[in-house]
Design a protein around this motif. Structure first.
Motif, mmCIF file in Angstrom:
data_model
loop_
_atom_site.group_PDB
_atom_site.id
_atom_site.type_symbol
_atom_site.label_atom_id
_atom_site.label_comp_id
_atom_site.label_asym_id
_atom_site.label_seq_id
_atom_site.Cartn_x
_atom_site.Cartn_y
_atom_site.Cartn_z
ATOM 1 N N GLU A 9 64.678 32.692 68.385
ATOM 2 C CA GLU A 9 64.874 34.110 68.685
ATOM 3 C C GLU A 9 65.740 34.303 69.925
ATOM 4 O O GLU A 9 66.578 35.203 69.984
ATOM 5 C CB GLU A 9 63.528 34.822 68.879
ATOM 6 C CG GLU A 9 62.615 34.795 67.670
ATOM 7 C CD GLU A 9 61.861 33.473 67.519
ATOM 8 O OE1 GLU A 9 61.731 32.700 68.507
ATOM 9 O OE2 GLU A 9 61.427 33.182 66.389
ATOM 10 N N ASP A 13 69.354 36.135 70.071
ATOM 11 C CA ASP A 13 69.586 37.260 70.979
ATOM 12 C C ASP A 13 70.810 37.009 71.859
ATOM 13 O O ASP A 13 71.653 37.888 72.024
ATOM 14 C CB ASP A 13 68.347 37.499 71.844
ATOM 15 C CG ASP A 13 68.522 38.673 72.780
ATOM 16 O OD1 ASP A 13 68.793 39.793 72.289
ATOM 17 O OD2 ASP A 13 68.392 38.479 74.004
ATOM 18 N N LEU A 14 70.925 35.818 72.422
ATOM 19 C CA LEU A 14 72.086 35.486 73.257
ATOM 20 C C LEU A 14 73.377 35.536 72.453
ATOM 21 O O LEU A 14 74.423 35.942 72.954
ATOM 22 C CB LEU A 14 71.905 34.104 73.895
ATOM 23 C CG LEU A 14 70.851 34.034 74.991
ATOM 24 C CD1 LEU A 14 70.547 32.584 75.341
ATOM 25 C CD2 LEU A 14 71.294 34.810 76.222
ATOM 26 N N ASN A 15 73.288 35.168 71.189
ATOM 27 C CA ASN A 15 74.462 35.231 70.336
ATOM 28 C C ASN A 15 74.842 36.672 70.024
ATOM 29 O O ASN A 15 76.008 37.054 70.159
ATOM 30 C CB ASN A 15 74.220 34.445 69.046
ATOM 31 C CG ASN A 15 75.436 34.434 68.161
ATOM 32 O OD1 ASN A 15 75.490 35.184 67.190
ATOM 33 N ND2 ASN A 15 76.405 33.601 68.493
ATOM 34 N N SER A 16 73.875 37.497 69.673
ATOM 35 C CA SER A 16 74.210 38.872 69.288
ATOM 36 C C SER A 16 74.616 39.733 70.481
ATOM 37 O O SER A 16 75.513 40.553 70.376
ATOM 38 C CB SER A 16 73.045 39.518 68.529
ATOM 39 O OG SER A 16 71.934 39.686 69.371
ATOM 40 N N ARG A 17 73.976 39.539 71.624
ATOM 41 C CA ARG A 17 74.281 40.367 72.800
ATOM 42 C C ARG A 17 75.488 39.881 73.583
ATOM 43 O O ARG A 17 76.267 40.682 74.083
ATOM 44 C CB ARG A 17 73.072 40.435 73.741
ATOM 45 C CG ARG A 17 71.976 41.340 73.278
ATOM 46 C CD ARG A 17 70.876 41.567 74.319
ATOM 47 N NE ARG A 17 70.351 40.337 74.903
ATOM 48 C CZ ARG A 17 70.546 39.963 76.169
ATOM 49 N NH1 ARG A 17 71.237 40.707 76.992
ATOM 50 N NH2 ARG A 17 70.029 38.843 76.623
ATOM 51 N N LEU A 18 75.648 38.563 73.719
ATOM 52 C CA LEU A 18 76.674 38.022 74.610
ATOM 53 C C LEU A 18 77.722 37.162 73.910
ATOM 54 O O LEU A 18 78.677 36.715 74.541
ATOM 55 C CB LEU A 18 76.012 37.201 75.723
ATOM 56 C CG LEU A 18 74.979 37.934 76.572
ATOM 57 C CD1 LEU A 18 74.306 36.970 77.534
ATOM 58 C CD2 LEU A 18 75.635 39.081 77.320
ATOM 59 N N ALA A 100 81.569 33.452 74.296
ATOM 60 C CA ALA A 100 81.586 34.687 75.082
ATOM 61 C C ALA A 100 83.034 35.066 75.369
ATOM 62 O O ALA A 100 83.931 34.221 75.295
ATOM 63 C CB ALA A 100 80.817 34.490 76.391
#
Length: 117
Positions: A9, A13-18, A100
């Protein structure tokens, strides 16, 4: 050294947000006893603040590219599977880093020198 796997998870999250890409530290690399879910730190990425001055980001990028033989030499004595950093350093792919966005100063360096189309 003991490697702690990142939670699925958290990686998502790090992939989708950043835009940070998930990766796997493969079993045997750095003596990892099993595959370890983590961030993909390939291509010699450096994480910086978005308010870093463009000229400083450009200078750091130029050092990473123009002094890459010196940087690689510090790790070539290690077998690839035990090296904490991969080699060879390729300026045509290193800007892909973590996934990123590039800092504007770094992007300008790569573009000005023909490494980014």
């Amino acid at each position: 050294m003991r490697f702690l796997p990142m939670e699925e998870e958290a990686l998502a999250d790090l992939n989708s947000r950043l835009g940070l890409r998930p990766g796997i530290l493969e079993r045997g690399r750095l003596n990892a006893p099993a595959d370890v879910p983590c961030l993909d730190w390939s291509n010699w990425a450096i994480v910086v603040r978005d308010d870093m001055p463009d000229d400083l980001a450009r200078m750091i990028t130029s050092v990473m590219v123009e002094e890459r033989a010196e940087l690689e030499a510090r790790y070539r004595h290690l077998p690839y599977e035990r090296s904490p950093l991969s080699y060879p350093i390729d300026p045509y792919t290193m800007h892909k880093g973590l996934g990123a966005p590039l800092h504007p100063g770094a992007e300008q360096y790569y573009r000005d020198n023909g490494y980014l189309s």
